[in-house]
Design an enzyme around this catalytic site. Structure first.
Site, PDB file in Angstrom:
ATOM      1  N   ARG A   1       0.868  -1.186   0.000  1.00  0.00           N
ATOM      2  CA  ARG A   1       0.000   0.000   0.000  1.00  0.00           C
ATOM      3  C   ARG A   1       0.895   1.223   0.000  1.00  0.00           C
ATOM      4  O   ARG A   1       2.106   1.129   0.180  1.00  0.00           O
ATOM      5  CB  ARG A   1      -1.029  -0.009   1.146  1.00  0.00           C
ATOM      6  N   GLY A   2       0.252   2.380  -0.198  1.00  0.00           N
ATOM      7  CA  GLY A   2       1.023   3.606  -0.389  1.00  0.00           C
ATOM      8  C   GLY A   2       1.162   3.841  -1.887  1.00  0.00           C
ATOM      9  O   GLY A   2       1.430   2.904  -2.647  1.00  0.00           O
TER      10      GLY A   2
ATOM     11  N   ARG B   1      -6.800  -0.318  -7.479  1.00  0.00           N
ATOM     12  CA  ARG B   1      -7.292   0.685  -6.532  1.00  0.00           C
ATOM     13  C   ARG B   1      -7.410   1.997  -7.315  1.00  0.00           C
ATOM     14  O   ARG B   1      -6.569   2.276  -8.168  1.00  0.00           O
ATOM     15  CB  ARG B   1      -6.339   0.872  -5.336  1.00  0.00           C
TER      16      ARG B   1
ATOM     17  N   LYS C   1      -4.707  10.161   2.514  1.00  0.00           N
ATOM     18  CA  LYS C   1      -5.439   9.336   3.479  1.00  0.00           C
ATOM     19  C   LYS C   1      -6.522  10.122   4.212  1.00  0.00           C
ATOM     20  O   LYS C   1      -6.288  11.264   4.630  1.00  0.00           O
ATOM     21  CB  LYS C   1      -4.418   8.749   4.458  1.00  0.00           C
TER      22      LYS C   1
ATOM     23  N   GLN D   1      -2.230   2.614   9.794  1.00  0.00           N
ATOM     24  CA  GLN D   1      -0.914   2.736   9.141  1.00  0.00           C
ATOM     25  C   GLN D   1       0.052   3.552   9.996  1.00  0.00           C
ATOM     26  O   GLN D   1       1.265   3.316   9.957  1.00  0.00           O
ATOM     27  CB  GLN D   1      -1.059   3.414   7.767  1.00  0.00           C
TER      28      GLN D   1
ATOM     29  N   ASP E   1      -1.714  10.862  -2.585  1.00  0.00           N
ATOM     30  CA  ASP E   1      -2.106   9.803  -3.529  1.00  0.00           C
ATOM     31  C   ASP E   1      -2.350  10.345  -4.927  1.00  0.00           C
ATOM     32  O   ASP E   1      -2.221   9.628  -5.913  1.00  0.00           O
ATOM     33  CB  ASP E   1      -3.332   9.063  -3.011  1.00  0.00           C
TER      34      ASP E   1
END
Ligand code: MRU
Length: 346
Positions: free
Chosen positions: A49-50, A92, A247, A195, A236
């Protein structure tokens, strides 16, 4: 320990090896992927993720897609691989780095003659090396903005785990700490995937950087009372007008930072800037299952049947961002003109 010890994504013996981020910090478990469906699942299930990290996974996934298509369709592989390319690209929706990396790999494929695996692997490894170099460059640029003995706050995990290594926001914090400028980091726990608590705290503690966890809800109170000079986050997707998707909770932090005179820094490589998306409101915000909120682990905490809304990103308007740090330079109060000239071919 140095951050370079954290290498969450690598290629070994024809496989993509991923550090399973769902299991940290309790255990370091590695997952081997050898086909596209496994890479898609790893991205969707948060093994990796990230934003930059899922871009890298997507790039390596394209090697599997090409290898399978070449095996089944020979010279027609560029038609045969399209369904798997689409599956990777859409695994995603919010972080543009995934689509960016998949598209870059697809463009590279156009010029390939013969078997595609080796040239595509070389291209994925180039993207990987460039992300690491960008993080080191951004780390130094961002750290130069910090004053002595700074207290800073970060949200989610924009560290080595979220990238090729070093990190974006955490790269700035690492380099700030190396320069003797960081007194303390407040890390928000970052519900519901934690996270901040699981990953950022793990990375910073490993690097010997003083960190204290806070609940998401305490952030405004901490900004008001603890002398925090910068909130430092990753991104993102940066829209053409400078709005930033990151986030969930980032927007609230930016509002609280502005209200308390705390400066707000976004650290993101150019691969996160999306000039094709005009405004933040055009960014697709991923929504994940309600059970991520109503349960913790196996245990349900909310009353049975209660509804829940779980958007996992939000958009911070450009007006709340003091500085955008990229590997090509620092933009103060980023806007469309500045972003367009930043991305103009060198
Ligand atoms: O849902 P996640 O963990 O993939 O979300 C990650 C973030 O929002 C990060 O802040 C962002 O991707 C930047 S990582 C350098």
């Amino acid at each position: 320990m140095k951050d370079t010890d954290i290498n969450p994504i690598f290629w070994q013996d024809s496989a993509l090896v991923l550090l399973d981020q769902r299991r940290l910090p309790a255990e370091e478990v590695w997952l081997r992927c050898t086909q596209v469906s496994e890479v898609v699942a790893a991205i969707q299930n948060m093994v990796v993720r990230g934003a930059p990290a899922i871009g890298l996974a997507g790039a390596y996934g394209m090697v599997f897609a090409a290898t399978a298509a070449w095996r089944h369709a020979g010279a027609q592989w560029r038609t045969a691989w399209l369904p798997e390319v689409a599956a990777l690209r859409h695994a995603r929706p919010t972080a543009v780095n995934l689509a960016w990396a998949v598209d870059l790999m697809a463009q590279h494929a156009v010029g390939i003659h013969g078997a595609p695996a080796a040239p595509l692997l070389a291209q994925a490894q180039r993207i990987h090396a460039e992300d690491l170099a960008a993080n080191h460059r951004m780390g130094l640029l961002g750290a130069a903005l910090l004053g002595p003995a700074s207290r800073v706050m970060t949200h989610c995990n924009a560290g080595a785990l979220a990238t090729a290594g070093h990190g974006t926001a955490l790269g700035v914090i690492r380099d700030g700490h190396a320069a003797g400028k960081i007194r303390e980091v407040f890390a928000t726990e970052t519900r519901p995937w934690l996270q901040g608590a699981r990953l950022t705290a793990w990375e910073l503690a490993r690097a010997g950087i003083p960190v204290r966890l806070i609940t998401d809800g305490s952030a405004a109170h901490v900004l008001r009372t603890q002398g925090v000079s910068w909130v430092i986050v990753g991104a993102d997707r940066v829209a053409a007008n400078g709005d930033v998707a990151n986030k969930i909770g980032t927007y609230a932090l930016a509002i609280a930072a502005r209200a308390h005179g705390t400066r707000f820094m976004v650290v993101a490589p150019c691969s996160t800037i999306d000039l094709a998306t005009a405004h933040g409101e055009d960014i697709v915000i991923e929504e994940r299952p309600a059970t991520e909120i109503t349960t913790i682990g196996e245990r349900a905490y909310a009353p049975a049947g209660v509804g829940a809304f779980n958007p996992v990103f939000d958009v911070t308007p450009a007006a709340l961002i003091d500085v955008l740090v990229t590997e090509r330079g620092v933009l103060h109060h980023p806007d469309r003109g500045a972003l367009e000239s930043l991305l103009r071919p060198l």
